[in-house]
Scaffold this motif. Sequence first.
Motif, PDB file in Angstrom:
ATOM      1  N   SER A  76       0.837  -1.200   0.000  1.00  0.00           N
ATOM      2  CA  SER A  76       0.000   0.000   0.000  1.00  0.00           C
ATOM      3  C   SER A  76       0.876   1.256   0.000  1.00  0.00           C
ATOM      4  O   SER A  76       0.373   2.378  -0.015  1.00  0.00           O
ATOM      5  CB  SER A  76      -0.971  -0.001   1.186  1.00  0.00           C
ATOM      6  N   GLU A  77       2.223   1.061   0.030  1.00  0.00           N
ATOM      7  CA  GLU A  77       3.177   2.174  -0.121  1.00  0.00           C
ATOM      8  C   GLU A  77       3.699   2.149  -1.560  1.00  0.00           C
ATOM      9  O   GLU A  77       4.455   1.247  -1.927  1.00  0.00           O
ATOM     10  CB  GLU A  77       4.360   2.004   0.843  1.00  0.00           C
ATOM     11  N   MET A  78       3.343   3.152  -2.349  1.00  0.00           N
ATOM     12  CA  MET A  78       3.748   3.144  -3.760  1.00  0.00           C
ATOM     13  C   MET A  78       5.263   3.251  -3.919  1.00  0.00           C
ATOM     14  O   MET A  78       5.837   2.713  -4.867  1.00  0.00           O
ATOM     15  CB  MET A  78       3.042   4.299  -4.488  1.00  0.00           C
ATOM     16  N   MET A  79       5.919   3.934  -2.937  1.00  0.00           N
ATOM     17  CA  MET A  79       7.389   4.055  -2.992  1.00  0.00           C
ATOM     18  C   MET A  79       8.036   2.674  -2.926  1.00  0.00           C
ATOM     19  O   MET A  79       9.167   2.491  -3.353  1.00  0.00           O
ATOM     20  CB  MET A  79       7.899   4.872  -1.796  1.00  0.00           C
ATOM     21  N   PHE A  80       7.337   1.709  -2.328  1.00  0.00           N
ATOM     22  CA  PHE A  80       7.858   0.339  -2.261  1.00  0.00           C
ATOM     23  C   PHE A  80       7.443  -0.453  -3.496  1.00  0.00           C
ATOM     24  O   PHE A  80       8.267  -1.079  -4.171  1.00  0.00           O
ATOM     25  CB  PHE A  80       7.355  -0.353  -0.988  1.00  0.00           C
ATOM     26  N   LEU A  81       6.138  -0.407  -3.824  1.00  0.00           N
ATOM     27  CA  LEU A  81       5.631  -1.314  -4.873  1.00  0.00           C
ATOM     28  C   LEU A  81       6.096  -0.913  -6.271  1.00  0.00           C
ATOM     29  O   LEU A  81       6.459  -1.774  -7.087  1.00  0.00           O
ATOM     30  CB  LEU A  81       4.087  -1.358  -4.828  1.00  0.00           C
ATOM     31  N   ASP A  82       6.096   0.383  -6.543  1.00  0.00           N
ATOM     32  CA  ASP A  82       6.366   0.841  -7.918  1.00  0.00           C
ATOM     33  C   ASP A  82       7.751   0.404  -8.429  1.00  0.00           C
ATOM     34  O   ASP A  82       7.840  -0.236  -9.484  1.00  0.00           O
ATOM     35  CB  ASP A  82       6.193   2.365  -7.980  1.00  0.00           C
ATOM     36  N   ASN A 119      -6.681  -2.503   1.904  1.00  0.00           N
ATOM     37  CA  ASN A 119      -7.157  -3.301   0.775  1.00  0.00           C
ATOM     38  C   ASN A 119      -7.282  -2.453  -0.488  1.00  0.00           C
ATOM     39  O   ASN A 119      -6.799  -2.832  -1.563  1.00  0.00           O
ATOM     40  CB  ASN A 119      -8.473  -3.988   1.135  1.00  0.00           C
ATOM     41  N   LEU A 120      -7.911  -1.295  -0.349  1.00  0.00           N
ATOM     42  CA  LEU A 120      -8.052  -0.449  -1.545  1.00  0.00           C
ATOM     43  C   LEU A 120      -6.716   0.149  -1.948  1.00  0.00           C
ATOM     44  O   LEU A 120      -6.428   0.326  -3.135  1.00  0.00           O
ATOM     45  CB  LEU A 120      -9.089   0.642  -1.295  1.00  0.00           C
ATOM     46  N   GLY A 121      -5.872   0.447  -0.937  1.00  0.00           N
ATOM     47  CA  GLY A 121      -4.555   1.038  -1.234  1.00  0.00           C
ATOM     48  C   GLY A 121      -3.701   0.107  -2.078  1.00  0.00           C
ATOM     49  O   GLY A 121      -3.058   0.533  -3.042  1.00  0.00           O
ATOM     50  N   VAL A 122      -3.692  -1.183  -1.736  1.00  0.00           N
ATOM     51  CA  VAL A 122      -2.870  -2.124  -2.505  1.00  0.00           C
ATOM     52  C   VAL A 122      -3.433  -2.260  -3.923  1.00  0.00           C
ATOM     53  O   VAL A 122      -2.688  -2.231  -4.910  1.00  0.00           O
ATOM     54  CB  VAL A 122      -2.788  -3.510  -1.817  1.00  0.00           C
ATOM     55  N   THR A 123      -4.747  -2.396  -4.044  1.00  0.00           N
ATOM     56  CA  THR A 123      -5.345  -2.568  -5.383  1.00  0.00           C
ATOM     57  C   THR A 123      -5.046  -1.342  -6.247  1.00  0.00           C
ATOM     58  O   THR A 123      -4.657  -1.469  -7.421  1.00  0.00           O
ATOM     59  CB  THR A 123      -6.874  -2.787  -5.249  1.00  0.00           C
ATOM     60  N   PHE A 124      -5.207  -0.157  -5.670  1.00  0.00           N
ATOM     61  CA  PHE A 124      -4.984   1.081  -6.417  1.00  0.00           C
ATOM     62  C   PHE A 124      -3.519   1.197  -6.861  1.00  0.00           C
ATOM     63  O   PHE A 124      -3.223   1.503  -8.028  1.00  0.00           O
ATOM     64  CB  PHE A 124      -5.372   2.258  -5.514  1.00  0.00           C
ATOM     65  N   LEU A 126      -1.361  -1.201  -7.253  1.00  0.00           N
ATOM     66  CA  LEU A 126      -1.054  -2.225  -8.257  1.00  0.00           C
ATOM     67  C   LEU A 126      -1.541  -1.761  -9.639  1.00  0.00           C
ATOM     68  O   LEU A 126      -0.813  -1.884 -10.636  1.00  0.00           O
ATOM     69  CB  LEU A 126      -1.714  -3.559  -7.859  1.00  0.00           C
ATOM     70  N   ILE A 127      -2.752  -1.237  -9.687  1.00  0.00           N
ATOM     71  CA  ILE A 127      -3.291  -0.755 -10.981  1.00  0.00           C
ATOM     72  C   ILE A 127      -2.332   0.270 -11.580  1.00  0.00           C
ATOM     73  O   ILE A 127      -1.976   0.203 -12.761  1.00  0.00           O
ATOM     74  CB  ILE A 127      -4.700  -0.132 -10.764  1.00  0.00           C
ATOM     75  N   TRP A 128      -1.863   1.199 -10.742  1.00  0.00           N
ATOM     76  CA  TRP A 128      -0.993   2.259 -11.282  1.00  0.00           C
ATOM     77  C   TRP A 128       0.394   1.739 -11.656  1.00  0.00           C
ATOM     78  O   TRP A 128       0.995   2.215 -12.623  1.00  0.00           O
ATOM     79  CB  TRP A 128      -0.923   3.436 -10.300  1.00  0.00           C
ATOM     80  N   ALA A 129       0.904   0.768 -10.918  1.00  0.00           N
ATOM     81  CA  ALA A 129       2.204   0.175 -11.297  1.00  0.00           C
ATOM     82  C   ALA A 129       2.068  -0.500 -12.664  1.00  0.00           C
ATOM     83  O   ALA A 129       2.942  -0.369 -13.527  1.00  0.00           O
ATOM     84  CB  ALA A 129       2.653  -0.824 -10.233  1.00  0.00           C
ATOM     85  N   VAL A 130       0.953  -1.196 -12.872  1.00  0.00           N
ATOM     86  CA  VAL A 130       0.724  -1.859 -14.163  1.00  0.00           C
ATOM     87  C   VAL A 130       0.613  -0.804 -15.265  1.00  0.00           C
ATOM     88  O   VAL A 130       1.274  -0.902 -16.316  1.00  0.00           O
ATOM     89  CB  VAL A 130      -0.550  -2.750 -14.096  1.00  0.00           C
ATOM     90  N   LEU A 131      -0.199   0.221 -15.034  1.00  0.00           N
ATOM     91  CA  LEU A 131      -0.390   1.270 -16.060  1.00  0.00           C
ATOM     92  C   LEU A 131       0.937   1.935 -16.432  1.00  0.00           C
ATOM     93  O   LEU A 131       1.218   2.176 -17.606  1.00  0.00           O
ATOM     94  CB  LEU A 131      -1.343   2.363 -15.543  1.00  0.00           C
ATOM     95  N   ARG A 132       1.764   2.187 -15.430  1.00  0.00           N
ATOM     96  CA  ARG A 132       3.013   2.913 -15.690  1.00  0.00           C
ATOM     97  C   ARG A 132       4.060   2.069 -16.406  1.00  0.00           C
ATOM     98  O   ARG A 132       4.792   2.562 -17.249  1.00  0.00           O
ATOM     99  CB  ARG A 132       3.638   3.361 -14.365  1.00  0.00           C
ATOM    100  N   HIS A 133       4.157   0.775 -15.989  1.00  0.00           N
ATOM    101  CA  HIS A 133       5.327   0.003 -16.419  1.00  0.00           C
ATOM    102  C   HIS A 133       5.041  -1.132 -17.379  1.00  0.00           C
ATOM    103  O   HIS A 133       5.921  -1.541 -18.125  1.00  0.00           O
ATOM    104  CB  HIS A 133       6.056  -0.567 -15.188  1.00  0.00           C
ATOM    105  N   LYS A 134       3.820  -1.713 -17.318  1.00  0.00           N
ATOM    106  CA  LYS A 134       3.562  -2.857 -18.196  1.00  0.00           C
ATOM    107  C   LYS A 134       2.045  -3.044 -18.333  1.00  0.00           C
ATOM    108  O   LYS A 134       1.460  -3.947 -17.716  1.00  0.00           O
ATOM    109  CB  LYS A 134       4.226  -4.116 -17.613  1.00  0.00           C
ATOM    110  N   ASP A 190     -15.039  -2.617  -8.316  1.00  0.00           N
ATOM    111  CA  ASP A 190     -15.450  -1.399  -9.030  1.00  0.00           C
ATOM    112  C   ASP A 190     -14.246  -0.605  -9.529  1.00  0.00           C
ATOM    113  O   ASP A 190     -14.252  -0.059 -10.633  1.00  0.00           O
ATOM    114  CB  ASP A 190     -16.330  -0.529  -8.124  1.00  0.00           C
ATOM    115  N   LEU A 191     -13.199  -0.557  -8.687  1.00  0.00           N
ATOM    116  CA  LEU A 191     -11.985   0.171  -9.072  1.00  0.00           C
ATOM    117  C   LEU A 191     -11.344  -0.490 -10.297  1.00  0.00           C
ATOM    118  O   LEU A 191     -10.956   0.177 -11.268  1.00  0.00           O
ATOM    119  CB  LEU A 191     -11.024   0.120  -7.881  1.00  0.00           C
ATOM    120  N   LEU A 192     -11.249  -1.804 -10.235  1.00  0.00           N
ATOM    121  CA  LEU A 192     -10.648  -2.539 -11.359  1.00  0.00           C
ATOM    122  C   LEU A 192     -11.485  -2.348 -12.624  1.00  0.00           C
ATOM    123  O   LEU A 192     -10.944  -2.112 -13.707  1.00  0.00           O
ATOM    124  CB  LEU A 192     -10.537  -4.025 -11.017  1.00  0.00           C
ATOM    125  N   TRP A 193     -12.803  -2.434 -12.493  1.00  0.00           N
ATOM    126  CA  TRP A 193     -13.702  -2.295 -13.653  1.00  0.00           C
ATOM    127  C   TRP A 193     -13.544  -0.907 -14.283  1.00  0.00           C
ATOM    128  O   TRP A 193     -13.525  -0.742 -15.489  1.00  0.00           O
ATOM    129  CB  TRP A 193     -15.127  -2.606 -13.209  1.00  0.00           C
TER     130      TRP A 193
END
Length: 382
Positions: A76-82, A119-124, A126-134, A190-193
């Motif tokens: 849920s920390e983007m500095m870690f996941l991204d 829960n929403l933080g991790v999903t959000f 992840l969506i942005w990591a995918v959009l940015r990188h692959k 809903d976020l994923l959709w």
Amino acid sequence: MRVMVLGGDGYLGWPTAMHFAAGGHEVMVVDNYLRRTIARSTGSEPLFEAPNLEARADIFGTIRDTPIEVAIGDCSEMMFLDPLFARFLPDAVVHYAEQPSAPYSMRGFHEAQLTLRNNLGVTFNLIWAVLRHKPECHIVKLGTMGEYGTPNIDIEEGWIAVGHNGREDKFLFPRQAGSLYHTTKVLDTDLLWFYVRTHDLRVTDLMQGPVYGLSTWECEGNLRLLPNFHYDDIFGTVVNRFLVQAVAGVPLTVYGKGEQTRGYLNLKDTLQCVRLAAEKPASPGELRIFNQFTEQFTVNELAARVKRVSAALRLPVEIRSIPNPRKEKEEHYYNAKHSGLLELGLQPHFMTDDVLTQMIETIIPFKADIDSNKILPRVRWS
Ligand SMILES: NC(=O)c1ccc[n+]([C@@H]2O[C@H](COP(=O)([O-])OP(=O)(O)OC[C@H]3O[C@@H](n4cnc5c(N)ncnc54)[C@H](O)[C@@H]3O)[C@@H](O)[C@H]2O)c1
């Protein structure tokens, strides 16, 4: 494939990681040990302490000569996941990294807020990591059958055609969850959709029922490779809880009338479903939803089965109805479709007497460690 398993230390995450690695995929597991931390904080320690993720990956790597890469941190920390995502560049991400307990989410403000944010933080993220990188990376997200609740109509696999004033359209099946945790899963969907519609992401959302089971193909025979196994009222799922109660010689506690019906599945089938979904991905711009369970039972039916199997093992078992700590229908119509994963190739492992017997035999050596005080409900919905 390169497969990233978020929540790889968990009950489902660790067996999934081993299963993908054994199947020839390159695997990275990611976890921040949230489950271990909040289980300790609520006095809900598992039946046996699983080694930490690095230790388990070492054991698996030594036995199978197959590495599993481990990353410890908070998704849920983007500095870690991204940066992690950008380095590994997975073809598929299996997203398990959520707070999964309904009672925990209903315990109070702090627990509810943690569940929602995490829960929403991790999903959000992840969506942005995918959009940015692959953007072509396939997200395999674990939802829950609990998103649908218990409607008085048949439950479709994710979508329903609605006719209104002479016109027709297709929508997500109505969802009315029974806990804050289940509601975060509805919000995830809903976020994923939204991002599937707007950014052509490829997503499979698996509406999973309660899972039971302990060992899987990859950990057969090695206790140190078993998943975390909780049997308490907060983190234990109902079948696992009943089996431990049977071994401890305390009554199986049925909440209310016990006619609550749900769709269940064996842990081995979770692995199959997730792998089938990853190997046969959704198309870009598709939110593919499967109902992930293999059999439907009422709680009374489950208790009766556990009692019958235990009796054959000379474990006398009593079944006791106790006031329901949850706000839920105790008698209701339930008919959920679940053909999509079978069509994809799922070979179900049903809840036979042999399966329950094997689980009881695995639990028996830990009998002295069972703390029956952890089993009775400590959290009430209202
Ligand atoms: N077990 C079931 O019966 C069941 C049924 C339906 C759906 N699900 C869903 O499947 C998923 C996995 O369930 P489980 O039973 O394995 O739960 P679990 O708690 O054992 O595993 C989840 C893992 O995710 C980790 N995690 C949570 N938040 C994190 C974060 N911010 N960063 C990194 N790691 C994080 C936890 O530490 C834990 O190890 C969950 O999303 C759950 O909602 C489970």
